[in-house]
Design an enzyme around this catalytic site. Sequence first.
Site, short mmCIF file in Angstrom:
data_model
loop_
_atom_site.label_atom_id
_atom_site.label_comp_id
_atom_site.label_asym_id
_atom_site.label_seq_id
_atom_site.Cartn_x
_atom_site.Cartn_y
_atom_site.Cartn_z
N GLU A 74 13.61 -51.98 -14.87
CA GLU A 74 12.34 -52.66 -15.13
C GLU A 74 12.04 -52.82 -16.61
OE1 GLU A 74 9.21 -50.67 -12.95
OE2 GLU A 74 10.17 -51.03 -11.01
N ARG A 126 10.08 -48.64 -18.04
CA ARG A 126 9.70 -50.02 -18.39
C ARG A 126 9.88 -50.37 -19.86
NH1 ARG A 126 5.83 -48.26 -15.15
NH2 ARG A 126 6.46 -48.63 -13.02
N ASN A 276 -5.24 -46.08 -9.37
CA ASN A 276 -5.94 -45.89 -8.10
C ASN A 276 -6.43 -44.46 -7.89
OD1 ASN A 276 -2.79 -45.80 -7.70
ND2 ASN A 276 -3.63 -44.41 -6.17
N ASP A 321 -5.24 -48.46 -3.07
CA ASP A 321 -4.25 -48.37 -4.16
C ASP A 321 -4.36 -49.60 -5.07
OD1 ASP A 321 -2.11 -47.46 -5.72
OD2 ASP A 321 -0.57 -48.18 -4.35
N LYS A 348 -3.99 -55.56 -9.24
CA LYS A 348 -3.52 -55.62 -7.85
C LYS A 348 -4.52 -56.26 -6.91
CE LYS A 348 -0.39 -51.65 -7.21
NZ LYS A 348 -0.32 -50.34 -6.51
N ILE A 562 9.59 -49.93 -5.97
CA ILE A 562 9.05 -49.44 -4.70
C ILE A 562 9.27 -50.41 -3.53
CG2 ILE A 562 6.71 -50.32 -5.13
CD1 ILE A 562 7.73 -47.13 -3.22
N HIS A 631 14.12 -44.02 1.11
CA HIS A 631 15.23 -44.48 1.94
C HIS A 631 14.86 -45.62 2.88
CE1 HIS A 631 18.30 -41.69 0.58
NE2 HIS A 631 17.36 -40.79 0.50
N MET A 670 18.55 -36.59 -5.15
CA MET A 670 18.04 -36.17 -3.84
C MET A 670 17.55 -34.73 -3.95
SD MET A 670 17.47 -36.63 -0.62
CE MET A 670 17.08 -35.39 0.62
O1 LIG Z 1 -0.59 -44.32 -8.87
C1 LIG Z 1 0.36 -44.08 -9.61
O2 LIG Z 1 0.42 -43.10 -10.36
C2 LIG Z 1 1.48 -45.04 -9.58
C3 LIG Z 1 2.61 -44.90 -10.36
C4 LIG Z 1 3.63 -45.85 -10.30
C5 LIG Z 1 4.80 -45.62 -11.21
O3 LIG Z 1 4.69 -44.66 -12.02
O4 LIG Z 1 5.80 -46.27 -11.17
C6 LIG Z 1 3.48 -46.96 -9.41
C7 LIG Z 1 2.28 -47.01 -8.65
N1 LIG Z 1 1.33 -46.06 -8.74
C8 LIG Z 1 1.99 -48.08 -7.75
O5 LIG Z 1 0.92 -48.09 -7.12
C9 LIG Z 1 2.93 -49.13 -7.58
O6 LIG Z 1 2.68 -50.10 -6.83
C10 LIG Z 1 4.16 -49.06 -8.29
C11 LIG Z 1 5.27 -49.89 -8.26
C12 LIG Z 1 6.16 -49.32 -9.12
C13 LIG Z 1 7.53 -49.74 -9.43
O7 LIG Z 1 7.99 -49.40 -10.52
O8 LIG Z 1 8.17 -50.35 -8.56
N2 LIG Z 1 5.63 -48.20 -9.67
C14 LIG Z 1 4.40 -48.00 -9.17
CA LIG Z 2 -0.50 -46.10 -7.19
#
Ligand SMILES: O=C(O)c1cc(C(=O)O)c2c(n1)C(=O)C(=O)c1cc(C(=O)O)[nH]c1-2
Ligand SMILES: [Ca+2]
Length: 720
Positions: A74, A126, A276, A321, A348, A562, A631, A670
């Site tokens: 990313e 990132r 969130n 969220d 979001k 995610i 998974h 894991m």
């Molecule tokens: O609430 C959090 O602390 C948190 C952290 C992260 C993260 O650190 O990547 C994501 C999210 N939320 C989240 O809601 C989200 O949709 C998300 C997508 C991703 C990703 O890198 O694919 N990280 C995160």
């Molecule tokens: Ca989140």
Amino acid sequence: AAFCNPVASARADDGQGATGEAIIHADDHPENWLTYGRTYSEQRYSPLDQINRSNVGDLKLAWFYDLDTNRGQEGTPLVVDGVLYATTNWSKIKALKADTGQLLWDYDPKVPGNVADRGCCDTVNRGLAYWNGKVYFGTFDGRLIALDAKTGKLVWSTYTIPKDASLGQQRSYTVDGAPRIAKGRVLIGNGGAEFGARGFISAFDAETGKLDWRFYTVPNNKNEPDHAASDSVLMNKAYKTWSPTGAWTKQGGGGTVWDSLVYDPVTDLVYIAVGNGSPWNYKYRTDGKGNNLFLGSIVAVKPETGEYVWHFQETPMDQWDYTSVQQIMTLDLPINGETRHVIVHAPKNGFFYVIDAKTGQFISGNNYVYQNWALGLDPKTGRPIYNPDALWTLNGKEWYAIPGDLGGHNFAAMAYSPKTNLVYIPAQQVPFLYKSQVGGFKAHPDSWNLGIDMGKAGLPDTPEAKAAFIKDLKGWIVAWDPVKQQAAWKIDHKGPWNGGIVATGGDLLFQGLANGEFHAYDATNGQDLFHFDAQSGIIAPPVTYLANGKQYVAVEVGWGGIYPFFLGGVARTSGWTVNHSRVVAFSLDGKAKLPPQNDMGFLPVKPPEKYDEKVTDKGYFEYQTYCAACHGDNAEGAGVLPDLRWSGAIRHKDGFYNVVGRGALTAYGMDRFDASMSPDQIESIRQFIIKRGNDTYQREVDARKNDKTIPDAASLGITQ
Ligand SMILES: O=C(O)c1cc(C(=O)O)c2c(n1)C(=O)C(=O)c1cc(C(=O)O)[nH]c1-2
Ligand SMILES: [Ca+2]
């Protein structure tokens, strides 16, 4: 001021320093990409125009550099005087020659594998910051590291998580966002609100790594001082927007700052983009009371002290969220006849906000994607007018939400072109079904703690349920007019989870897609002018720069994050994308070729025939609670992590326990789960996976009966 050499040493004083001035005057040095969003305004617009609409059709691969982590990539690379710095999965960093891709140095902070499951969303990273001859990046296990940019040698390293924030078993902090620099201070936040976390950001001295100040985004659970910059505003203003009781007092309340964190030299403010609630369930979190400041907000503070200046809350009473961590961009916009310096934001929750950058005053808002949770925004305050059906924690019903938990826009960077005056948003639609956890909030150590029914969050494996859900999965670019607050036009993609965007002076947009294609579009009308098959899904944003006077466009390739991790099989809507991680760079005279790849991924292997039906329901529940987020939903993988249905580990009870219970594969990411599950619970997961293997084996074999022997989405029932 002309600062010809941004690398020239500057004292990290309270002023901008040479690097800060160079970032402010980035257009004097368009060869470089000095900070995450290219400039402090984070518009991701580059004035470079050697590559433009008339010649982009001839763009070619100039070089590629294969990465040593085949997971989601990313990162936004930085480019400083001919060197490209890229952070990758597992918080590694590579310094490459920007014209050839040749490795100059690399650095591996050796993040322990067993921390992968302490973050919600893949061990991504990132990006990095550059200041005064040093590069700065965070690590998944919570460190902030400064390296000499020339040599890659360690200058300092510090642990960013204070003891009081990590209190208790149920909290979790990871760092995967890019640090930003404000006046000689390195700013960094963290993630963890899906587990249990109390959000904060820290400012460290860029030269020494010494902590300067810290700002918590949600109150102290006893309303006591933290001896932090946030004490006064939290105790006087924020605490009364929470119930004194509720799960937040243990879980931390959330509000993590895992993506955007921006310094604005025009207002001399730092904007914090807040996440969130933790847990998600508003009723369990705070007894269904209060707006819960500063969840779902942008908070402005002073760069020298962290002192609070203003806030704007986009999602009060968060229960979806709906993070507001998404990219903060500043613009100068004509509004009612005057030019105003504003923040534009597409969080979001699906609304596009324009707010005054100096005061936080709401100027305008409109939904940039379809959304069903609000009837609109109050035109004066910008507060959402809730659809009562969407308040699922208060009305006790299920709620099929659009946007869902992944948002109308997530971390994929948007871009703005001052030539078209449009904001280009990588928009998406991924619905989510919310329902309260049965029997009240129960925290599970080592897993997501949302206060929702994790069984309901999954998708039943029936053609009807799949078809209905997949029909709602969408991804596109929306070219948004921020003054009119409406779409100018759209570019439709095959599905969600596409990469970020860069806009250029050549009137181009560059974007990589979930299906592995890298595209150039006409920024004035969205016409598709170029594409390249990068062999793996792209979720990162491209950058563009000059090396030896020649323009390049570079991007990190690598399917993950995610969406494929959690959604599993249905995340293949854009096609079958396995992970081949690399950095690729394009130029008009490139001569490189990618080698052919094995695109088959994890091939179905006939699972054991027998399983114990008495425990598979329990196994499903445990799987969805502890395993699904990495998974894949219902034990179907999406091409990144091993597809457990075909894993050798499910063949023997002891072998499975060695991996899941005793941690035989911790080095690969894991973790071991013997502290959170009994051997019987772990065995029920094995039985469930074997059942899923049997239920789906023939279907997966049949879906590969084509000349490429890669899964055909249509025969798996997952095309739209
Ligand atoms: O609430 C959090 O602390 C948190 C952290 C992260 C993260 O650190 O990547 C994501 C999210 N939320 C989240 O809601 C989200 O949709 C998300 C997508 C991703 C990703 O890198 O694919 N990280 C995160
Ligand atoms: Ca989140």
